[in-house]
Motif scaffolding. Sequence first.
Motif, PDB file in Angstrom:
ATOM      1  N   GLU A   2      -5.132   6.397   4.930  1.00  0.00           N
ATOM      2  CA  GLU A   2      -5.819   5.605   3.906  1.00  0.00           C
ATOM      3  C   GLU A   2      -5.631   4.108   4.167  1.00  0.00           C
ATOM      4  O   GLU A   2      -6.581   3.325   4.043  1.00  0.00           O
ATOM      5  CB  GLU A   2      -5.308   5.970   2.515  1.00  0.00           C
ATOM      6  N   LEU A  47     -12.455   4.137  -1.676  1.00  0.00           N
ATOM      7  CA  LEU A  47     -11.196   4.592  -1.070  1.00  0.00           C
ATOM      8  C   LEU A  47     -10.086   4.684  -2.116  1.00  0.00           C
ATOM      9  O   LEU A  47      -9.308   5.640  -2.132  1.00  0.00           O
ATOM     10  CB  LEU A  47     -10.769   3.651   0.059  1.00  0.00           C
ATOM     11  N   THR A  48     -10.031   3.704  -2.992  1.00  0.00           N
ATOM     12  CA  THR A  48      -8.996   3.677  -4.024  1.00  0.00           C
ATOM     13  C   THR A  48      -9.196   4.813  -5.021  1.00  0.00           C
ATOM     14  O   THR A  48      -8.235   5.468  -5.429  1.00  0.00           O
ATOM     15  CB  THR A  48      -8.986   2.307  -4.729  1.00  0.00           C
ATOM     16  N   SER A  50     -10.617   7.674  -4.476  1.00  0.00           N
ATOM     17  CA  SER A  50     -10.242   8.920  -3.798  1.00  0.00           C
ATOM     18  C   SER A  50      -8.726   9.092  -3.831  1.00  0.00           C
ATOM     19  O   SER A  50      -8.215  10.187  -4.101  1.00  0.00           O
ATOM     20  CB  SER A  50     -10.753   8.895  -2.357  1.00  0.00           C
ATOM     21  N   HIS A  51      -8.008   8.027  -3.577  1.00  0.00           N
ATOM     22  CA  HIS A  51      -6.542   8.055  -3.630  1.00  0.00           C
ATOM     23  C   HIS A  51      -6.068   8.358  -5.058  1.00  0.00           C
ATOM     24  O   HIS A  51      -5.166   9.170  -5.260  1.00  0.00           O
ATOM     25  CB  HIS A  51      -5.978   6.730  -3.132  1.00  0.00           C
ATOM     26  N   GLY A  72       0.816  -1.208   0.000  1.00  0.00           N
ATOM     27  CA  GLY A  72       0.000   0.000   0.000  1.00  0.00           C
ATOM     28  C   GLY A  72       0.849   1.257   0.000  1.00  0.00           C
ATOM     29  O   GLY A  72       0.562   2.230  -0.708  1.00  0.00           O
ATOM     30  N   ARG A  73       1.920   1.246   0.782  1.00  0.00           N
ATOM     31  CA  ARG A  73       2.824   2.399   0.820  1.00  0.00           C
ATOM     32  C   ARG A  73       3.503   2.589  -0.530  1.00  0.00           C
ATOM     33  O   ARG A  73       3.684   3.715  -0.977  1.00  0.00           O
ATOM     34  CB  ARG A  73       3.855   2.249   1.943  1.00  0.00           C
ATOM     35  N   SER A  92      -6.417  11.964  -5.908  1.00  0.00           N
ATOM     36  CA  SER A  92      -5.338  12.728  -5.274  1.00  0.00           C
ATOM     37  C   SER A  92      -4.041  12.603  -6.080  1.00  0.00           C
ATOM     38  O   SER A  92      -3.330  13.594  -6.282  1.00  0.00           O
ATOM     39  CB  SER A  92      -5.133  12.226  -3.846  1.00  0.00           C
ATOM     40  N   ILE A  93      -3.740  11.421  -6.546  1.00  0.00           N
ATOM     41  CA  ILE A  93      -2.536  11.197  -7.355  1.00  0.00           C
ATOM     42  C   ILE A  93      -2.626  11.993  -8.657  1.00  0.00           C
ATOM     43  O   ILE A  93      -1.661  12.634  -9.074  1.00  0.00           O
ATOM     44  CB  ILE A  93      -2.335   9.701  -7.648  1.00  0.00           C
ATOM     45  N   PHE A 133      -0.452   5.028  -0.825  1.00  0.00           N
ATOM     46  CA  PHE A 133      -1.504   5.215   0.166  1.00  0.00           C
ATOM     47  C   PHE A 133      -0.901   5.810   1.432  1.00  0.00           C
ATOM     48  O   PHE A 133       0.165   5.386   1.886  1.00  0.00           O
ATOM     49  CB  PHE A 133      -2.188   3.885   0.506  1.00  0.00           C
ATOM     50  N   SER A 134      -1.588   6.789   1.988  1.00  0.00           N
ATOM     51  CA  SER A 134      -1.148   7.398   3.238  1.00  0.00           C
ATOM     52  C   SER A 134      -1.428   6.435   4.397  1.00  0.00           C
ATOM     53  O   SER A 134      -2.171   5.451   4.234  1.00  0.00           O
ATOM     54  CB  SER A 134      -1.890   8.714   3.480  1.00  0.00           C
TER      55      SER A 134
END
Length: 139
Positions: free
Chosen positions: A71, A92-93, A95-96, A62-63, A99-100, A67-68
Motif C-alpha cells: 500500500e 487507496l486509503t 481500501s485500507h 504510513g506504517r 481492511s481495518i 499501511f502495508s
Amino acid sequence: MAFTVARGPIKRGELSKRSGCNIETIRYYEKIGLLAEPSRSHGGHRLYAPADQARLGFILRGRELGFSIDELRSLLSLVDSNAYTCGEVLDLTQSHLDSIREKIADLRRLEVMLSEVSAKCQGGDVPDCPIIDALQDAD
C-alpha cells in the motif's frame, strides 16, 4: 512518530536516531525500493538528503497507520509521479480503511467468543477445562 528533518544531509546513524527507526529497517526500505539509494560522502558514508529524510518520515507514519508495504509502495508511486489526484489517494486509503474495519469486526467476534468460553471456566485445580474443550471442539 514525527521527527524533524535536518536542513542538510545526514548519515544513516543520525537518521536512525532522529527518526527512531532501526538502521536495519532503513536498509530494508532501501533494499525493497521504498527509499532510494542515498548519495555517498567522499568517505563512502551514506548521506540522506532532507527529501530522503522526509520520505522516511512518510513511510514511518504510513506504517504507524497500518499501511502495508504494498500500500505504501502504491501511495509513494502516486506521489513520485507528481500527477496524482486526491481521489486516487482517497481510493487507496478507503481500501485500507475497509481492511481495518474487517479486522476490527473479526477481533470483536474473537473477543465475544473468548469471553463466553472464559466465563465457563472456573479456574481451579481440576483437569476438566471448558477452554480446552472449546479449542478441541472444531465444530
